[in-house]
Design an enzyme around this catalytic site. Structure first.
Site, mmCIF file in Angstrom:
data_model
loop_
_atom_site.group_PDB
_atom_site.id
_atom_site.type_symbol
_atom_site.label_atom_id
_atom_site.label_comp_id
_atom_site.label_asym_id
_atom_site.label_seq_id
_atom_site.Cartn_x
_atom_site.Cartn_y
_atom_site.Cartn_z
ATOM 1 C CE LYS A 225 -4.325 -1.990 1.444
ATOM 2 N NZ LYS A 225 -5.415 -2.068 2.420
ATOM 3 N NE ARG A 265 -7.263 -8.965 0.715
ATOM 4 C CZ ARG A 265 -6.992 -8.231 -0.362
ATOM 5 N NH1 ARG A 265 -6.050 -7.277 -0.290
ATOM 6 N NH2 ARG A 265 -7.638 -8.426 -1.493
#
Length: 292
Positions: A225, A265
């Site tokens: 991210k 994740r």
């Protein structure tokens, strides 16, 4: 680290679990549509499991910042064949969707968990569907759809406190809607209506997050991210491409495992799978020495 706690309906792991990601999309920020074909997506899911993924999260709709929605029929077309084939191979499959119809079809095809980044807010039918199916449900902190979520990244000085309060309201609503608390997983929503400083504050506050939200299982989804890109770039630098952030992702996986996350994740499994196993071994050694 406290004892392992997982949602009813999934295998129990004696460490932080690793959820591998299969994006059956042409526009994912992280992999650029590499697994858009059904056969390639299934192959990718099997590769992730072989690399150490405990479960595989299959999604057919991009939730990157600025993404627009696809229609329901297209999402079903992308997701259901992949879920069915991976489940048929014995993989524990999660479906990443905001639509109740997709969740319902995926569970029928073999999905064991529903991962809804909206926590049931995007589709009013989601909570009843999950409650009826009696499958685990990931409830993420969410302030709105991807198209405009960056404008919603406004918080006071206590970012973690605001996220906890908002997620508490959503948790109470989901339970009131019939989903059993023991089947709920919470997700602080890194990158969703949050900037880099917000994300870092949430990673730093993970123990508080768990403590103030009934010690329910927590999923940490930091993989590749933007906040990791900002950290790696340093002041005034250029963030590396998403695919060059896997080492930083594994670092967050280790931190999350240390602080008691139920699962992480990730897009590339091996480094994070190694990281959570090392954390479990060190924690076990510390316990044997009476240090924790």
């Amino acid at each position: 680290m406290r004892g392992r706690v997982g949602p009813v309906g999934l295998p129990e792991w004696d460490r932080c679990a690793v959820m591998g990601v299969v994006n059956v999309t042409p526009d994912s920020f992280s992999d650029g549509g590499h697994w858009f074909d059904t056969a390639l997506a299934v192959k990718r899911g099997l590769e992730l499991a072989a690399a150490g993924a405990d479960l595989v999260d299959v999604g057919g709709e991009s939730t990157r910042p600025g993404a627009t929605r696809i229609d329901e029929d297209e999402e079903l077309r992308r997701v259901i064949p992949v879920v069915r084939e991976l489940a048929g191979e014995g993989i524990v499959v999660s479906v990443d969707t905001m639509r109740a119809a997709v969740a319902e079809a995926a569970v029928e095809a073999g999905a064991a968990l529903v991962n809804d980044v909206s926590g049931g807010l995007a589709d009013p039918a989601m909570v009843p569907v999950v409650a009826d199916a009696r499958v685990p449900f990931v409830v993420m902190h969410w302030r709105g759809f991807s198209a405009d979520m960056n404008s919603r990244a406004v918080y006071g000085p206590d970012v973690a406190g605001e996220v906890i309060d908002e997620l508490r309201q959503r948790l109470d609503a989901v339970v009131a809607g019939g989903v059993e608390p023991e089947r709920i997983v919470l997700d602080p929503g890194l990158g969703f209506a949050k900037n880099a400083e917000h994300d870092l504050a949430l990673v730093a506050g993970l123990r508080r997050f768990r403590r103030e939200l009934d010690d329910l299982p927590v999923l940490v989804a930091a993989s590749r991210k933007r906040f990791l890109g900002r950290v790696l770039a340093g002041p005034g630098g250029e963030p590396p491409p998403a695919r060059e952030r896997d080492g930083a992702t594994a670092a967050v996986s280790a931190l999350a495992a240390r602080d008691g996350a139920w699962a992480v994740r990730v897009h590339e499994v091996r480094a994070s799978a190694d990281a959570v196993r090392v954390v479990a071994a060190v924690t076990g050694a510390a316990a044997a020495e009476g240090a924790v």
